[in-house]
Scaffold this active site. Structure first.
Site, mmCIF file in Angstrom:
data_model
loop_
_atom_site.group_PDB
_atom_site.id
_atom_site.type_symbol
_atom_site.label_atom_id
_atom_site.label_comp_id
_atom_site.label_asym_id
_atom_site.label_seq_id
_atom_site.Cartn_x
_atom_site.Cartn_y
_atom_site.Cartn_z
ATOM 1 N N GLU A 223 0.839 -1.210 0.000
ATOM 2 C CA GLU A 223 0.000 0.000 0.000
ATOM 3 C C GLU A 223 0.864 1.246 0.000
ATOM 4 O OE1 GLU A 223 -1.982 -0.496 3.874
ATOM 5 O OE2 GLU A 223 -0.397 0.712 4.797
ATOM 6 N N HIS B 49 5.252 6.518 8.026
ATOM 7 C CA HIS B 49 5.401 5.558 9.121
ATOM 8 C C HIS B 49 6.806 5.668 9.695
ATOM 9 C CE1 HIS B 49 1.750 3.382 8.297
ATOM 10 N NE2 HIS B 49 2.159 2.810 7.200
ATOM 11 N N CYS C 162 5.121 0.735 15.110
ATOM 12 C CA CYS C 162 4.880 1.678 14.015
ATOM 13 C C CYS C 162 4.167 2.904 14.570
ATOM 14 C CB CYS C 162 4.027 1.016 12.931
ATOM 15 S SG CYS C 162 3.634 2.135 11.573
HETATM 16 MN MN MN Z 1 1.066 1.698 5.622
#
Ligand code: MN
Length: 162
Positions: free
Chosen positions: A76, A82, A130
């Site tokens: 994606e 991130h 994350c």
């Molecule tokens: Mn992602």
């Protein structure tokens, strides 16, 4: 006239709000394992998600994802970035046109609008922290044409085939 003392949280209640002991690798007391994404909404395999810090006082969230052996996250991209720290095991990641070999405690930055996917090896899990903004756009999936372009790079083709 006497006044009632203010209600005070017990030590146990106060402590549960600020300290969630680890109960094993990738597990914390009071932190629920969630579905990674809604089943069928996007391609992925064997991924769980935990929100470790998601309080409204922060403008970011810290999540823990764990990909089981042979599993992978969705390929994606999105406008938000991130910040990733590998916490458990190793694996590989595609970020843009780079294939990264990941080891415990490595850091990975995923810039905006960059294709990315994380893959666990076939013999163990890949667990990573994350950090993301709370306000973020929805991930985009590659179109058939975009997937074909990615696969025209033999290194990316090999990664996506594994
Ligand atoms: Mn992602």
């Amino acid at each position: 006239m006497s006044t009632k003392p203010p209600a005070v949280a017990t030590d146990a209640q106060a402590s549960a709000a600020i300290h969630r002991p680890a109960t094993g690798a990738g597990n914390w007391l009071g932190v629920e394992a969630l579905h990674y994404k809604q089943e069928g909404s996007a391609p992925f395999r064997d991924v769980s998600r935990r929100v470790l810090f998601g309080d409204a006082q922060f403008s970011s969230q810290l999540r823990y994802f764990e990909v089981q052996a042979g599993g992978y996250t969705t390929l994606e991209r999105h406008r938000h970035a991130h910040a990733v720290l590998i916490l458990r095991g190793g694996g590989k990641a595609l970020v843009g046109d780079a294939i990264l070999t990941l080891a415990e405690h490595d850091l990975v930055s995923v810039p905006p609008l960059t294709w990315h996917q994380f893959r666990a090896p076939h013999d163990g899990p890949l667990g990573f922290l994350c950090m993301v903004n709370v306000k973020r756009d929805r991930p985009q999936l590659p179109t058939a044409a975009e997937l074909e372009t990615l696969r025209s790079n033999p290194r990316l083709a090999a990664f996506l085939r594994d």
